[in-house]
Write an enzyme that holds these catalytic residues in place. Structure first.
Site, PDB file in Angstrom:
ATOM      1  CG  ASN A   1      -1.722   1.209   1.440  1.00  0.00           C
ATOM      2  OD1 ASN A   1      -1.804   2.044   0.536  1.00  0.00           O
ATOM      3  ND2 ASN A   1      -2.334   1.345   2.609  1.00  0.00           N
TER       4      ASN A   1
ATOM      5  CE  LYS B   1      -0.068   3.113   4.877  1.00  0.00           C
ATOM      6  NZ  LYS B   1       0.059   3.199   6.331  1.00  0.00           N
TER       7      LYS B   1
ATOM      8  CG  HIS C   1      -5.722   1.660   5.679  1.00  0.00           C
ATOM      9  ND1 HIS C   1      -5.234   2.571   6.593  1.00  0.00           N
ATOM     10  CD2 HIS C   1      -4.690   0.838   5.369  1.00  0.00           C
ATOM     11  CE1 HIS C   1      -3.946   2.307   6.818  1.00  0.00           C
ATOM     12  NE2 HIS C   1      -3.598   1.265   6.091  1.00  0.00           N
TER      13      HIS C   1
ATOM     14  CD  GLU D   1      -2.826   5.273   7.021  1.00  0.00           C
ATOM     15  OE1 GLU D   1      -2.901   5.341   5.779  1.00  0.00           O
ATOM     16  OE2 GLU D   1      -1.861   4.754   7.619  1.00  0.00           O
TER      17      GLU D   1
ATOM     18  CD  GLU E   1      -3.005  -2.477   7.556  1.00  0.00           C
ATOM     19  OE1 GLU E   1      -1.926  -2.632   6.975  1.00  0.00           O
ATOM     20  OE2 GLU E   1      -3.715  -1.480   7.389  1.00  0.00           O
TER      21      GLU E   1
ATOM     22  N   GLY F   1       3.117   2.324  10.751  1.00  0.00           N
ATOM     23  CA  GLY F   1       4.046   3.439  10.545  1.00  0.00           C
ATOM     24  C   GLY F   1       4.822   3.842  11.786  1.00  0.00           C
TER      25      GLY F   1
ATOM     26  CB  SER G   1       6.047  -1.701  11.818  1.00  0.00           C
ATOM     27  OG  SER G   1       5.638  -0.369  12.050  1.00  0.00           O
TER      28      SER G   1
HETATM   29  P1  13P Z   1       3.420   0.368   7.658  1.00  0.00           P
HETATM   30  O1  13P Z   1       3.937  -0.907   7.042  1.00  0.00           O
HETATM   31  O2  13P Z   1       4.111   1.587   7.157  1.00  0.00           O
HETATM   32  O3  13P Z   1       3.352   0.264   9.138  1.00  0.00           O
HETATM   33  O4  13P Z   1       1.897   0.535   7.143  1.00  0.00           O
HETATM   34  C1  13P Z   1       1.038  -0.530   7.229  1.00  0.00           C
HETATM   35  C2  13P Z   1      -0.213  -0.180   6.515  1.00  0.00           C
HETATM   36  O5  13P Z   1      -0.959   0.678   6.963  1.00  0.00           O
HETATM   37  C3  13P Z   1      -0.504  -0.869   5.261  1.00  0.00           C
HETATM   38  O6  13P Z   1      -1.807  -0.623   4.832  1.00  0.00           O
END
Ligand code: 13P
Length: 248
Positions: free
Chosen positions: A9, A11, A96, A98, A168, A174, A211
């Site tokens: 992803n 983003k 997601h 976010e 997740e 992140g 992560s």
């Molecule tokens: P990270 O791997 O940067 O922690 O992000 C995970 C994520 O949100 C994938 O959709």
């Protein structure tokens, strides 16, 4: 059907130039060592076409980060699942953390998005995960259970072939702080048994995200209920991304 899968992803990262560079670098990695795991990139929508133009590997496919909950019409700015399907998109992220947090997506929105995916032959990658406060209070299993139930119970004509679940934990996204293999496995096992008992789906793919990197992917993917990863930061580096996909 249950199978191993690694999705990257991107983003809101990359420009046209850096997206081309990243795709070229992924192509190079896949040429060096052909892969047998299913792998896919989920670029910003503007750059999807670049990723679908070429056949990187028979196991390579492309996803979209968000789709509209509605069918086509006067919804300025939205991208419909039918449009995505016509642009060779195979996967769509739904729910997601976010999008839930910053765009106020409700459970009902998510159920509708999954329906649009199913109608258009797109695999919905339905994301769930608890916040740090839920992990600390010990309430995390209940929180994730409610997220799964609240959405999947609302989806009409749910189709196992068109659904992947991604766990997740928000506190791991992140942050560099990955869930341990045991922490992730515990939640994955709960999700699998829940989906099995509620919906009769016993072979759904469940991905871990948060992560995930080359140094921890193996220990995560070896767990009995972890079928792969949804990768954020590490998916922006071709070598790391392909190394993760080679960690089964
Ligand atoms: P990270 O791997 O940067 O922690 O992000 C995970 C994520 O949100 C994938 O959709």
């Amino acid at each position: 059907m249950r199978r191993n899968l690694v999705l990257g992803n991107w983003k809101q990262n990359t420009t046209k130039e850096s997206a081309v560079e990243l795709l070229d670098a992924i192509k190079l990695e896949l040429e060096k060592a052909p892969i047998s795991t299913d792998i896919g990139v989920i670029p910003p929508a503007l750059f999807i076409e670049m990723a679908t133009e070429e056949q990187y590997s028979p196991h390579f496919s492309v996803g979209i980060q968000n789709i509209s909950k509605t069918q086509k019409g006067a919804f300025t700015g939205e991208i419909g699942a039918d449009m995505a399907a016509s642009a060779s998109v195979k996967y769509a992220l739904v729910g997601h953390s976010e999008r839930r947090a910053y765009f106020n997506e409700s459970n009902q929105d998510l159920a509708q998005k999954i329906e649009r995916c199913i109608e258009n032959n797109i695999v919905a990658v339905f994301c769930v995960g608890e916040e740090l406060k839920d992990r600390k209070s010990g309430n995390y299993l209940e929180v994730v259970k409610q997220q799964v139930n609240a959405v999947l119970a609302e989806v009409k004509h749910l189709d196992i072939e068109k659904l992947v679940i991604a766990y997740e934990p928000v506190w791991a996204i992140g942050t560099g702080e990955t869930a341990t293999a045991e922490q992730a496995q515990e939640v994955h096992a709960m999700i699998r048994s829940l989906v099995n008992s509620k919906l009769g789906f016993n072979d759904i793919s469940i991905l871990y995200g948060g992560s995930c990197k080359p140094s921890n992917a193996k220990e995560l993917f070896i767990q009995p209920d972890i079928d792969g990863g949804l990768i954020g930061g590490a998916a922006l580096n071709a070598q790391d991304f392909v190394a993760i996909a080679n960690s089964f």
